[in-house]
Design a protein around this motif. Structure first.
Motif, PDB file in Angstrom:
ATOM      1  N   THR A  94       0.665  -0.425  -0.530  1.00 14.24           N
ATOM      2  CA  THR A  94       0.707   0.928  -1.078  1.00 14.24           C
ATOM      3  C   THR A  94       1.772   1.010  -2.162  1.00 14.24           C
ATOM      4  OG1 THR A  94       2.313   1.666   0.573  1.00 14.24           O
ATOM      5  CG2 THR A  94      -0.017   2.026   1.090  1.00 14.24           C
ATOM      6  N   VAL A 115      -1.421  -3.238   4.746  1.00 12.08           N
ATOM      7  CA  VAL A 115      -1.787  -2.333   3.665  1.00 12.08           C
ATOM      8  C   VAL A 115      -0.746  -2.427   2.560  1.00 12.08           C
ATOM      9  CG1 VAL A 115      -2.236   0.077   3.067  1.00 12.08           C
ATOM     10  CG2 VAL A 115      -2.908  -0.779   5.306  1.00 12.08           C
ATOM     11  N   PHE A 175      -2.442   4.412  -1.532  1.00 17.59           N
ATOM     12  CA  PHE A 175      -3.151   3.200  -1.101  1.00 17.59           C
ATOM     13  C   PHE A 175      -3.580   2.363  -2.301  1.00 17.59           C
ATOM     14  CE2 PHE A 175      -7.023   0.927  -0.028  1.00 17.59           C
ATOM     15  CZ  PHE A 175      -6.721   0.370   1.189  1.00 17.59           C
ATOM     16  N   ALA A 205      -9.773   1.568  -1.424  1.00 21.55           N
ATOM     17  CA  ALA A 205      -9.786   2.840  -0.696  1.00 21.55           C
ATOM     18  C   ALA A 205     -11.200   3.245  -0.267  1.00 21.55           C
ATOM     19  CB  ALA A 205      -9.161   3.940  -1.535  1.00 21.55           C
ATOM     20  N   ARG A 217      -6.188  -2.962   1.205  1.00 21.03           N
ATOM     21  CA  ARG A 217      -5.996  -3.353   2.601  1.00 21.03           C
ATOM     22  C   ARG A 217      -6.349  -4.831   2.711  1.00 21.03           C
ATOM     23  NH1 ARG A 217      -9.684  -0.898   7.193  1.00 21.03           N
ATOM     24  NH2 ARG A 217     -11.121  -2.309   6.184  1.00 21.03           N
TER      25      ARG A 217
END
Length: 188
Positions: A54, A52, A60, A77, A63
């Protein structure tokens, strides 16, 4: 949303944070920073197939999911696909094929087997006339004792924020592909 300027910058550094030689490292696997060193984002591995990206405040961004040894999918997200990366051929780190959220196809190609530089283009540099270079990724070792790597990512002003997000995520994939065989995805 992301930290101001994260995907508006033309150059960022994706690298393994420095670690103590005497204590177990428990921080993020990779850090994204400005060329001057100001932190922008962190990459943490959740398991062997997911990581991930961030912001430094924990928000976020994307991913990255790994399918098999050389296929990656980027999701936002809302779990929407916002890009992909994949490699083919015998040398898995020679070329990554990227697809952005808008469907634009890009190639991140290493100039030679021992080269430390990759060029970002829309067409294969091996397949004809010299293509327009949209960016460069240069890798270096920042700590030879522990083998820490960093990638300087330079992107053309013509690339938009979504394309830059795909490129930064693909550099995370490139780092995963370049790990020695059997190396853990989690920070050591």
């Amino acid at each position: 949303m992301t930290e101001p300027g994260l995907f508006e910058l033309e150059s960022v550094v994706v690298g393994q944070p420095k670690r103590s030689r005497w204590r177990r490292y428990v921080g993020p696997a990779l850090a994204v920073s400005t060329v001057e060193g100001a932190p922008l984002a962190w990459v943490t591995f959740t398991d062997d197939t997911y990581c991930v990206l961030t912001t430094t405040s924990g928000e976020f961004i994307v991913r990255i999911e790994q399918f098999g040894p050389v296929e990656f999918r980027f999701t936002d997200a809302a779990d929407r696909e916002v890009g992909t990366a994949g490699a083919s051929g015998l040398v898995k780190t020679r070329q990554l094929s990227l697809r952005t959220e808008q469907g634009r196809q890009l190639l991140l190609t290493r100039l030679g087997l021992v080269s430390t530089e990759w060029h970002l283009t829309e067409t294969d540099p091996q397949g004809g006339p010299t293509p327009e270079i949209l960016g460069r990724v240069t890798v270096s070792t920042i700590d030879s004792w522990t083998g820490l790597q960093q990638y300087v990512v330079e992107m053309a002003p013509s690339l938009d924020a979504c394309e830059r997000r795909t490129i930064v995520a693909s550099v995370v994939c490139l780092h995963q592909l370049r790990r020695p065989p059997g190396a853990s995805a989690s920070p050591a």
